[in-house]
Motif scaffolding. Structure first.
Motif, PDB file in Angstrom:
ATOM      1  N   ALA A 165     -68.104 -51.608 -47.221  1.00  0.00           N
ATOM      2  CA  ALA A 165     -68.080 -50.953 -46.042  1.00  0.00           C
ATOM      3  C   ALA A 165     -66.562 -50.229 -45.943  1.00  0.00           C
ATOM      4  O   ALA A 165     -66.662 -48.966 -45.554  1.00  0.00           O
ATOM      5  CB  ALA A 165     -68.117 -51.623 -44.526  1.00  0.00           C
ATOM      6  N   ASP A 168     -66.911 -47.130 -48.388  1.00  0.00           N
ATOM      7  CA  ASP A 168     -67.723 -46.210 -47.690  1.00  0.00           C
ATOM      8  C   ASP A 168     -66.787 -45.279 -46.475  1.00  0.00           C
ATOM      9  O   ASP A 168     -66.830 -44.214 -46.804  1.00  0.00           O
ATOM     10  CB  ASP A 168     -69.009 -46.723 -47.151  1.00  0.00           C
ATOM     11  N   GLY A 169     -66.258 -46.054 -45.662  1.00  0.00           N
ATOM     12  CA  GLY A 169     -65.601 -45.481 -44.706  1.00  0.00           C
ATOM     13  C   GLY A 169     -64.317 -44.650 -45.115  1.00  0.00           C
ATOM     14  O   GLY A 169     -64.077 -43.536 -44.538  1.00  0.00           O
ATOM     15  N   LEU A 170     -63.611 -45.198 -46.200  1.00  0.00           N
ATOM     16  CA  LEU A 170     -62.637 -44.329 -46.566  1.00  0.00           C
ATOM     17  C   LEU A 170     -62.995 -43.316 -47.557  1.00  0.00           C
ATOM     18  O   LEU A 170     -62.519 -42.188 -47.261  1.00  0.00           O
ATOM     19  CB  LEU A 170     -61.746 -45.140 -47.599  1.00  0.00           C
ATOM     20  N   ARG A 173     -63.809 -40.348 -45.027  1.00  0.00           N
ATOM     21  CA  ARG A 173     -62.657 -39.671 -44.664  1.00  0.00           C
ATOM     22  C   ARG A 173     -62.079 -38.884 -45.841  1.00  0.00           C
ATOM     23  O   ARG A 173     -61.655 -37.485 -45.643  1.00  0.00           O
ATOM     24  CB  ARG A 173     -61.569 -40.478 -43.901  1.00  0.00           C
ATOM     25  N   TRP A 181     -55.896 -37.091 -47.044  1.00  0.00           N
ATOM     26  CA  TRP A 181     -55.981 -38.264 -47.929  1.00  0.00           C
ATOM     27  C   TRP A 181     -55.575 -38.183 -49.379  1.00  0.00           C
ATOM     28  O   TRP A 181     -56.575 -38.177 -50.119  1.00  0.00           O
ATOM     29  CB  TRP A 181     -57.371 -38.873 -47.587  1.00  0.00           C
ATOM     30  N   ARG A 185     -52.585 -42.390 -50.289  1.00  0.00           N
ATOM     31  CA  ARG A 185     -52.889 -43.123 -49.093  1.00  0.00           C
ATOM     32  C   ARG A 185     -54.197 -43.691 -49.268  1.00  0.00           C
ATOM     33  O   ARG A 185     -54.363 -44.841 -48.865  1.00  0.00           O
ATOM     34  CB  ARG A 185     -52.866 -42.006 -48.027  1.00  0.00           C
ATOM     35  N   VAL A 189     -54.423 -47.428 -47.947  1.00  0.00           N
ATOM     36  CA  VAL A 189     -55.078 -48.080 -46.885  1.00  0.00           C
ATOM     37  C   VAL A 189     -56.186 -48.935 -47.471  1.00  0.00           C
ATOM     38  O   VAL A 189     -56.715 -50.191 -46.778  1.00  0.00           O
ATOM     39  CB  VAL A 189     -55.836 -47.146 -46.172  1.00  0.00           C
ATOM     40  N   LEU A 192     -54.415 -52.200 -47.660  1.00  0.00           N
ATOM     41  CA  LEU A 192     -53.998 -52.894 -46.272  1.00  0.00           C
ATOM     42  C   LEU A 192     -55.221 -53.642 -45.713  1.00  0.00           C
ATOM     43  O   LEU A 192     -55.071 -54.682 -45.252  1.00  0.00           O
ATOM     44  CB  LEU A 192     -53.731 -51.652 -45.265  1.00  0.00           C
ATOM     45  N   LEU A 193     -56.599 -53.104 -46.217  1.00  0.00           N
ATOM     46  CA  LEU A 193     -57.679 -53.806 -45.628  1.00  0.00           C
ATOM     47  C   LEU A 193     -58.198 -54.836 -46.436  1.00  0.00           C
ATOM     48  O   LEU A 193     -58.621 -55.932 -46.058  1.00  0.00           O
ATOM     49  CB  LEU A 193     -58.779 -52.717 -45.521  1.00  0.00           C
TER      50      LEU A 193
ATOM     51  N   SER B 134     -58.655 -40.166 -34.205  1.00  0.00           N
ATOM     52  CA  SER B 134     -57.415 -40.833 -34.898  1.00  0.00           C
ATOM     53  C   SER B 134     -56.246 -40.880 -34.086  1.00  0.00           C
ATOM     54  O   SER B 134     -55.575 -41.801 -33.991  1.00  0.00           O
ATOM     55  CB  SER B 134     -57.317 -40.191 -36.190  1.00  0.00           C
ATOM     56  N   ALA B 157     -50.437 -45.249 -37.798  1.00  0.00           N
ATOM     57  CA  ALA B 157     -51.428 -44.056 -38.219  1.00  0.00           C
ATOM     58  C   ALA B 157     -52.297 -44.716 -39.432  1.00  0.00           C
ATOM     59  O   ALA B 157     -53.812 -44.471 -39.183  1.00  0.00           O
ATOM     60  CB  ALA B 157     -50.904 -42.960 -38.520  1.00  0.00           C
ATOM     61  N   ASP B 158     -51.967 -45.177 -40.237  1.00  0.00           N
ATOM     62  CA  ASP B 158     -52.670 -45.937 -41.333  1.00  0.00           C
ATOM     63  C   ASP B 158     -53.580 -47.061 -40.579  1.00  0.00           C
ATOM     64  O   ASP B 158     -54.737 -47.209 -41.049  1.00  0.00           O
ATOM     65  CB  ASP B 158     -51.737 -46.564 -42.293  1.00  0.00           C
ATOM     66  N   VAL B 159     -53.160 -47.686 -39.848  1.00  0.00           N
ATOM     67  CA  VAL B 159     -53.754 -48.815 -39.168  1.00  0.00           C
ATOM     68  C   VAL B 159     -55.120 -48.257 -38.585  1.00  0.00           C
ATOM     69  O   VAL B 159     -56.199 -48.740 -38.593  1.00  0.00           O
ATOM     70  CB  VAL B 159     -53.266 -49.986 -38.361  1.00  0.00           C
ATOM     71  N   ASP B 161     -56.410 -45.233 -39.112  1.00  0.00           N
ATOM     72  CA  ASP B 161     -57.566 -44.677 -39.647  1.00  0.00           C
ATOM     73  C   ASP B 161     -58.177 -45.820 -40.669  1.00  0.00           C
ATOM     74  O   ASP B 161     -59.256 -45.730 -41.151  1.00  0.00           O
ATOM     75  CB  ASP B 161     -56.832 -43.606 -40.787  1.00  0.00           C
ATOM     76  N   ALA B 162     -57.529 -47.115 -40.949  1.00  0.00           N
ATOM     77  CA  ALA B 162     -58.247 -47.998 -41.486  1.00  0.00           C
ATOM     78  C   ALA B 162     -59.287 -48.729 -40.740  1.00  0.00           C
ATOM     79  O   ALA B 162     -60.438 -48.815 -41.000  1.00  0.00           O
ATOM     80  CB  ALA B 162     -57.024 -49.171 -41.887  1.00  0.00           C
ATOM     81  N   ALA B 165     -62.129 -46.171 -40.541  1.00  0.00           N
ATOM     82  CA  ALA B 165     -62.848 -46.382 -41.957  1.00  0.00           C
ATOM     83  C   ALA B 165     -63.934 -47.442 -41.859  1.00  0.00           C
ATOM     84  O   ALA B 165     -64.965 -47.400 -42.185  1.00  0.00           O
ATOM     85  CB  ALA B 165     -62.106 -46.350 -43.255  1.00  0.00           C
ATOM     86  N   VAL B 166     -63.310 -48.615 -41.418  1.00  0.00           N
ATOM     87  CA  VAL B 166     -64.240 -49.904 -41.182  1.00  0.00           C
ATOM     88  C   VAL B 166     -65.268 -49.728 -40.399  1.00  0.00           C
ATOM     89  O   VAL B 166     -66.471 -50.060 -40.806  1.00  0.00           O
ATOM     90  CB  VAL B 166     -63.287 -50.939 -40.899  1.00  0.00           C
ATOM     91  N   ASP B 168     -66.843 -46.812 -39.391  1.00  0.00           N
ATOM     92  CA  ASP B 168     -67.800 -46.030 -40.368  1.00  0.00           C
ATOM     93  C   ASP B 168     -68.592 -46.472 -41.391  1.00  0.00           C
ATOM     94  O   ASP B 168     -69.826 -46.454 -41.404  1.00  0.00           O
ATOM     95  CB  ASP B 168     -67.197 -44.649 -40.947  1.00  0.00           C
ATOM     96  N   GLY B 169     -67.987 -47.394 -42.247  1.00  0.00           N
ATOM     97  CA  GLY B 169     -68.492 -48.060 -43.215  1.00  0.00           C
ATOM     98  C   GLY B 169     -69.535 -49.044 -42.724  1.00  0.00           C
ATOM     99  O   GLY B 169     -70.574 -48.998 -43.417  1.00  0.00           O
ATOM    100  N   LEU B 193     -62.820 -58.000 -41.210  1.00  0.00           N
ATOM    101  CA  LEU B 193     -61.904 -57.177 -41.896  1.00  0.00           C
ATOM    102  C   LEU B 193     -60.579 -56.751 -40.852  1.00  0.00           C
ATOM    103  O   LEU B 193     -59.334 -56.596 -41.394  1.00  0.00           O
ATOM    104  CB  LEU B 193     -62.691 -55.776 -41.771  1.00  0.00           C
ATOM    105  N   LEU B 194     -60.800 -56.953 -39.629  1.00  0.00           N
ATOM    106  CA  LEU B 194     -59.717 -56.237 -38.645  1.00  0.00           C
ATOM    107  C   LEU B 194     -58.734 -57.652 -37.913  1.00  0.00           C
ATOM    108  O   LEU B 194     -57.682 -57.086 -37.768  1.00  0.00           O
ATOM    109  CB  LEU B 194     -60.246 -55.677 -37.573  1.00  0.00           C
ATOM    110  N   ILE B 197     -55.305 -57.402 -39.467  1.00  0.00           N
ATOM    111  CA  ILE B 197     -54.375 -56.124 -39.455  1.00  0.00           C
ATOM    112  C   ILE B 197     -54.204 -56.132 -38.067  1.00  0.00           C
ATOM    113  O   ILE B 197     -53.475 -54.995 -37.674  1.00  0.00           O
ATOM    114  CB  ILE B 197     -55.024 -55.015 -40.195  1.00  0.00           C
TER     115      ILE B 197
END
Lengths: 208, 208
Positions: A165, A168-170, A173, A181, A185, A189, A192-193, B134, B157-159, B161-162, B165-166, B168-169, B193-194, B197
């Motif tokens: 997931a 896919d999500g990254l 974007r 991106w 970056r 990210v 980070l995840l 975002s 911002a990174d968090v 978008d992370a 992404a999650v 979306d995925g 996942l979340l 973070i």
DNA sequence: GTTTTGGCATAATGGTCATTATGTAAAAGC
DNA sequence: GCTTTTACATAATGACCATTATGCCAAAAC
């Protein structure tokens, strides 16, 4: 293999046309792709295309199958090196759309989503693809889990699908907004995840 | 407002037709959607459709704009309750395709991706949508960051978008494979996942 | 109540392909 | 070398639909 006239590698021609279809789909979109475009791109005529495929839908289906095949081949190569290099996240980052070639694969892949919603055969292919990639990754992660390096209480399957997931999500974007991106970056990210769920108690930092 | 004959709420009719287009797109797909279908679904004739839209592309564009508007409206409602309830992840889970209505929104949203690749106007809408969502989420997260509840070294911002992404995925998988992704599993993986973070040093568990 | 004008229904047009049909070359078998 | 069969090229057909054209109707203005 006792065919009589004019030996032709049937399978090779089909793949060649499917590859041409992929290029056309990337250039003009899935629904704007005409068979004449595919033929020209594949350096054949529409006669050849209709000879090898029963319908336009069949061409599209073959194109998707070819895309899936390529991605899975890529994953197989990655999987082999993951455990050896002890850099799972680094290996996973090779799936991200970090260069134009990868972005093209992603774009074509997206183009099929809209169709998969309403086309049963494409939907089945889509499903099978995710099942396969999830199965493979789960297997790899089970090894990590046995080493006590997954979060306790999480199944390997959940972690695998979580990873998918995230990618896919990254991918979404980064494919649509490549300038926002840059590869650095995306990888940042991704780390980070994934660091929290892929390098837990037992092992050291998985990457960086 | 000094129009002479037959007062009609122009904007309302356009939206009504756009909504009909959304339903048709969900039913038959973006490229198979015909203007006559849209007209019938909207209980008007093609004459009305062409009266309100210059072309089919304009109808599609309006449909996407309507989808985006709905999603953003949903987010606004969520945002308002996030900080108050101190349950960010719980609030975020309301974006996931956990019921048929939400899945429909996601399906239609996906249908546009294939077009956005090759259609500049749709791509711009797509971009603007993500920029807006975002931006909003980043603002919310900045508050958490000031409270020391984001991972050190990560920008808001990174968090944000992370997180996007999650969602979306997970959205992709759950929309296409609803039987493999019952709401409970979606929420479980979302937390997996979340939580790392979004509920770091300072605060307690954000959810569960 | 007559005129005016936008709001829309209905019907006609025409372009664009997918598909089908027909023809041809060339290789394999005998 | 003659036949057969496949592999295609080329051309014809026809369906589908967006777009355009035409005309009617209903409400507003006076």
């Amino acid at each position: 293999m006792t065919i009589m006239p004019k030996q032709v590698d049937h399978d090779f021609r089909r793949r060649s046309i499917a590859s041409a279809a992929i290029r056309v789909i990337d250039a003009v979109g899935l629904d704007a792709a005409r068979l004449t475009d595919v033929a020209r791109e594949g350096e054949v005529t529409t006669g050849a295309v209709t000879h090898y495929f029963a319908s336009k839908d069949a061409v599209i289906e073959a194109a998707l199958a070819e895309v899936v095949r390529r991605i899975l081949d890529g994953q197989a190569a990655v999987d082999d090196n993951v455990l050896a290099a002890d850099d799972l996240i680094g290996a996973l980052s090779s799936f991200l759309p970090v260069d134009e070639e990868a972005r093209r694969d992603w774009r074509v892949w997206f183009a099929f989503w809209g169709r998969a919603i309403v086309n049963e055969r494409l939907r089945a292919l889509h499903r099978d693809y995710y099942a396969e990639i999830s199965r493979r990754l789960t297997r790899t992660l089970t090894i990590l889990q046995d080493a006590g390096r997954l979060p306790p209480g999480a199944t390997a399957a959940d972690v695998a699908d979580a990873v998918i997931a995230v990618i896919d999500g990254l991918g979404v974007r980064a494919t649509f907004e490549p300038d926002l991106w840059p590869p650095a970056r995306q990888v940042r990210v991704l780390h980070l995840l994934l660091i929290p769920i892929l390098s837990n108690p037992g092992g050291g930092e998985t990457a960086r």
